[in-house]
Structure formats: structure tokens, C-alpha cells
Write a protein that holds these residues in place. Structure first.
Motif, PDB file in Angstrom:
ATOM      1  N   CYS A  51       0.837  -1.192   0.000  1.00 39.52           N
ATOM      2  CA  CYS A  51       0.000   0.000   0.000  1.00 39.52           C
ATOM      3  C   CYS A  51       0.872   1.243   0.000  1.00 39.52           C
ATOM      4  N   VAL A  52       0.497   2.212  -0.799  1.00 36.42           N
ATOM      5  CA  VAL A  52       1.155   3.515  -0.726  1.00 36.42           C
ATOM      6  C   VAL A  52       0.388   4.355   0.287  1.00 36.42           C
ATOM      7  N   ILE A  53       1.127   4.903   1.252  1.00 36.43           N
ATOM      8  CA  ILE A  53       0.498   5.758   2.263  1.00 36.43           C
ATOM      9  C   ILE A  53       1.343   7.019   2.451  1.00 36.43           C
ATOM     10  N   ASP A  54       0.821   7.950   3.219  1.00 34.41           N
ATOM     11  CA  ASP A  54       1.588   9.147   3.562  1.00 34.41           C
ATOM     12  C   ASP A  54       2.825   8.713   4.349  1.00 34.41           C
ATOM     13  N   GLU A  55       3.961   9.227   3.907  1.00 37.41           N
ATOM     14  CA  GLU A  55       5.249   8.847   4.499  1.00 37.41           C
ATOM     15  C   GLU A  55       5.270   9.013   6.019  1.00 37.41           C
ATOM     16  N   LYS A  56       4.534  10.024   6.519  1.00 34.22           N
ATOM     17  CA  LYS A  56       4.661  10.289   7.955  1.00 34.22           C
ATOM     18  C   LYS A  56       3.973   9.218   8.818  1.00 34.22           C
ATOM     19  N   PHE A  57       3.183   8.362   8.196  1.00 30.62           N
ATOM     20  CA  PHE A  57       2.533   7.302   8.971  1.00 30.62           C
ATOM     21  C   PHE A  57       3.222   5.944   8.861  1.00 30.62           C
ATOM     22  N   ILE A  58       4.382   5.923   8.208  1.00 35.84           N
ATOM     23  CA  ILE A  58       4.962   4.616   7.879  1.00 35.84           C
ATOM     24  C   ILE A  58       5.322   3.802   9.125  1.00 35.84           C
ATOM     25  N   GLU A  59       5.886   4.488  10.123  1.00 34.52           N
ATOM     26  CA  GLU A  59       6.304   3.737  11.307  1.00 34.52           C
ATOM     27  C   GLU A  59       5.102   3.199  12.077  1.00 34.52           C
ATOM     28  N   LEU A  60       4.089   4.049  12.182  1.00 37.86           N
ATOM     29  CA  LEU A  60       2.844   3.609  12.815  1.00 37.86           C
ATOM     30  C   LEU A  60       2.283   2.411  12.045  1.00 37.86           C
TER      31      LEU A  60
END
Ligand code: ASP
Ligand code: MG
Length: 410
Positions: A383-392
Motif C-alpha cells: 500500500c502507498v500511504i503518507d510517508e509520515k505514517f509509515i512507522e505507525l
């Protein structure tokens, strides 16, 4: 006793102390009676330093000379390690790629191995010497030096193991194996004892940088088991090997992510034959790799929106190519977003289990993470998501698929 191929990465031979430490490890195996080929990388940071020298000198260094330059890092290490072995009373012979006939094609800086002549290695073993081989390098039929791409020593080692018929290729590095996810962002990460070639290929190409992807392709083709271990502890290790029924029970084996992704969307392109070729041919001609592609037909049936991802490094270049094309395409607009990342789950068990993707989507939605693009293969969902949520995202999926325990149930 069989042949052993060991590979030590840059951080394992990064100082004279470490080289002595590695020499002791090799000596121990030698004294057990094995024939040993040791493949080494350049001392850590050396290849980067050589590349920097070239770039400081020339705006676009000649690829042939680039390979003559960057292959020298490994020459230093094979000489030093051989000296250290001899000091321990272990006969050793340093060998450059051309000396043992590691033949490659002529794609400088990303050459592929064609074959390896084993005669010099066999002579070395017959003389009871350890073969200390420079990784990362080879030679073309026209006697030009080549290198195999960054991280290429892994591929040198696996290729040697394949042609020598070694039972095992041991890759020694600064981590003690492959983990269910990046231990730096999730403290529940668990080391995998075993993983299949296909899973490792997905994990390697999706960003878990333990092995060069090509080395895993090679290992799969020639069925060479690869054991990734830490140079500095005897415990642990991950064995990459053929898939078996035990592995299939594990629905998801690992979570990976790649922050080096950017998204480009072309709005309102004409919906007719030839448009995709018009967009992607110039990109590939400029050596830009496109990863995910999504096209959706818009309401009027004449125009479509098309989104795709490229690496962040290629983003600016890709944007300018697409913007130039947009007139020809009759596109309404081109918009880009370089702050995305790709989050993936990998596991051979997915082949035989339903509901894996939907569990991923619902887990992400529960914490408010919006999915912008999706792609799937038999053993992977990305899935492509907003980079800032990757760790979560990594932590949420690790928990949802219960990866801290060694069995996952849907
Ligand atoms: N020294 C080369 C590099 O840094 C090859 C390797 O380490 O595998 O990419
Ligand atoms: Mg490496």
C-alpha cells in the motif's frame, strides 16, 4: 569435509582489529578440515569514498573507469585478510575477480555474472590454501574490469557457492539475521529462523537491505541455501532456502517499507490505445523505473486519471518528462507527491489464505491511515500511504498479524 563459501561485508572488515577477528573465524573453520572460499567486501565506507572521488573529479565519470576505480576497495581487503591468515599459520591466497575468471557481461557498474572458472579455486583448495576472493568484481571477454552493482559481493559469494557446489553460503554481516520488520522502528520485531527464496526476494527488493536482490535470484536458481549471520556473535542467523509446508503455515512472514517512493498523477489523459506507451516509454528510456501504476476511467469514458510511483531520487526528472508530455496527452494537469512511502506485507502462506489483504486494509483504517494505491502479487500486498505514517503502519500491521509470535492466524 565439504566446501564452505563465506562472505564478510564491509562492516565486518572495517578495521584491522575486525580483519584479525575475521581471520580467526576463518582459521577455525579451516582447522576443522574444510575447503574455504572467503569473499570480502571493501572496508566499510571505502566504496562510497571512491565514488565520491570520481564525482568530485568529473560530472559524469566514464563507467569503464568507474569500475577500475571502485573495484580497488576489495583488493585492499583480500590482501589484508590473507596476510592476517598467514600470520595465524593458515595458508591463504588472495584472488581478484579476473584471476579466477569471474566472467561478466559488459554492463559497467551493474554487470551480471556469466560464469566462473573453478580451476584456480580447485588448485587453491588442493594446495590446502584458503581462497580469499574479492567480491563485487568480474571481467568481460574483452578483459575489462566490471562491478556487479552496490552490494554485489553477496552475489559474488552466492555465485561461487553455486559453481563450487557448496552446501551452504554463509553471509556474515552486522545484523544477526532477517527480522519480521525493521527492529529500529518496532521493538517487537522477531528474527526469522528460516525464510523462502521468494519471500527473501520480496523483502530484499522492498527495502530490507540485508542481501543484494540479485544474489537471492541466483541462490533460488541454483538452489544455494544462504545463511545470514552476525560476524560478532555465534547465535542467531536466518536461513534462506526452498519453500516448504512449514513456511506456508505462516501467512505473513514480514512487514517491509520503502520510503524512497514518490507519486505522480496525470489528470484527464485521453482514454485511447497508445497513451500508456506514450507515457512510460520516455520514462524507461531515461532509465526511470516505474513501480506501481493505477489507471481509473473517469465518468465521461473519454478521459482517465493515471497515477504511478517512481523512486524519490527520480521524482524531479520524471515530473519534468511527464509535464513536457502533458500537452501531447491532452492531460488536464500533472500533480506530484514526493512524501509517500510503500508499506508491504510478505508471506508465502498468502497463496493459500483468503482475507489477508482485507485484514491489512482494516488494520490501517482503524488508526486512520489512508491508502492511496494498492498492488498485490501472490505473496505480497503493498500500500502507498503518507510517508509520515509509515512507522505507525509497520507497528500496527506487525501487531495485527501477530508477528511477535511465530504463528499467525487470521
Ligand atoms: N563494496 C561494494 C559496495 O559497497 C560491494 C559490497 O559491499 O557488496 O557496494
Ligand atoms: Mg551488503
Amino acid at each position: 569435509m565439504g566446501i564452505i563459501v563465506q562472505k564478510y561485508g564491509g562492516t565486518s572488515v572495517g578495521s584491522l582489529e575486525k580483519i584479525k577477528f575475521v581471520a580467526n573465524k576463518v582459521a577455525k573453520r579451516y582447522r576443522e578440515g574444510h575447503d574455504i572460499a572467503v569473499v570480502v567486501s571493501a572496508m566499510s565506507g571505502e566504496t562510497d569514498k571512491l565514488i565520491r572521488l570520481a564525482k568530485d573529479l568529473s560530472p559524469s565519470p566514464d563507467p569503464r573507469e568507474m569500475d577500475v576505480l571502485v573495484s580497488t576497495g576489495e583488493q585492499v581487503t583480500i590482501a589484508l585478510l590473507s596476510m592476517a591468515l598467514k600470520d595465524l599459520g593458515v595458508p591463504a591466497r588472495s584472488l581478484l575477480g579476473f584471476q579466477i575468471g569471474i566472467r561478466t557481461d559488459d554492463a559497467f557498474m551493474k554487470a551480471r555474472i556469466i560464469d566462473i572458472d573453478t580451476s584456480v579455486l580447485r588448485e587453491t583448495f588442493a594446495a590446502k590454501e584458503v581462497a580469499v576472493v574479492a567480491g563485487f568484481q568480474g571481467i568481460t571477454d574483452t578483459r575489462d574490469i566490471t562491478t556487479l552493482g552496490r552490494g554485489g559481493s553477496d552475489t559474488s559469494a552466492v555465485a561461487l557457492a553455486a559453481v563450487l557446489g557448496a552446501e551452504l553460503c554463509e553471509i556474515y554481516t552486522d545484523v544477526d539475521g532477517v527480522y519480521t520488520c525493521d527492529p529500529n522502528i518496532c521493538d517487537k520485531a522477531r528474527r526469522l529462523d528460516r525464510i523462502s527464496y521468494d519471500e527473501m526476494l520480496e523483502m530484499a527488493s522492498l527495502g530490507a537491505k540485508v542481501l543484494q536482490t540479485r544474489s537471492v535470484e541466483f541462490a533460488k536458481k541454483y538452489n544455494v541455501p544462504i545463511l545470514v549471520k552476525s560476524t560478532f556473535t555465534d547465535e542467531g542467523g536466518t536461513l534462506t532456502t526452498q519453500e516448504d509446508s512449514e513456511m506456508e503455515k505462516e501467512i505473513v512472514s514480514g512487514i517491509t517499507y520503502d520510503k524512497n517512493e514518490a507519486k505522480i498523477t496525470i489528470l484527464g489523459v485521453q482514454d485511447k490505445p497508445g497513451i500508456a506507451a506514450m507515457i512510460f516509454t520516455p520514462l524507461s528510456e531515461s532509465n526511470i523505473n516505474v513501480d506501481m501504476i493505477i489507471q481509473n476511467v473517469s465518468a465521461d469514458g473519454k478521459h482517465a486519471d493515471l497515477s504511478f510511483t517512481v523512486t524519490k531520487t527520480d521524482y524531479e526528472k520524471a515530473m519534468s518528462i511527464v509535464k513536457q508530455l502533458s500537452g501531447e496527452l491532452g492531460a488536464r494537469d500533472v500533480v506530484g507527491d514526493p512524501s509517500i512511502a510503500k508499506l508491504s506485507i510478505v508471506g508465502v502462506g498468502m497463496r493459500s489464505h483468503a482475507g489477508v489483504a482485507s485484514k491489512m486494509f482494516s488494520s490501517l483504517s482503524r488508526v486512520g491511515i489512508n491508502i492511496q494505491m494498492i498492488s498485490t502479487s501472490e505473496i505480497k500486498v503493498s500500500c502507498v500511504i503518507d510517508e509520515k505514517f509509515i512507522e505507525l503502519g509497520v507497528r500496527v500491521l506487525h501487531e495485527a498479524f501477530e508477528l511477535e509470535r511465530s504463528r499467525t492466524a487470521l
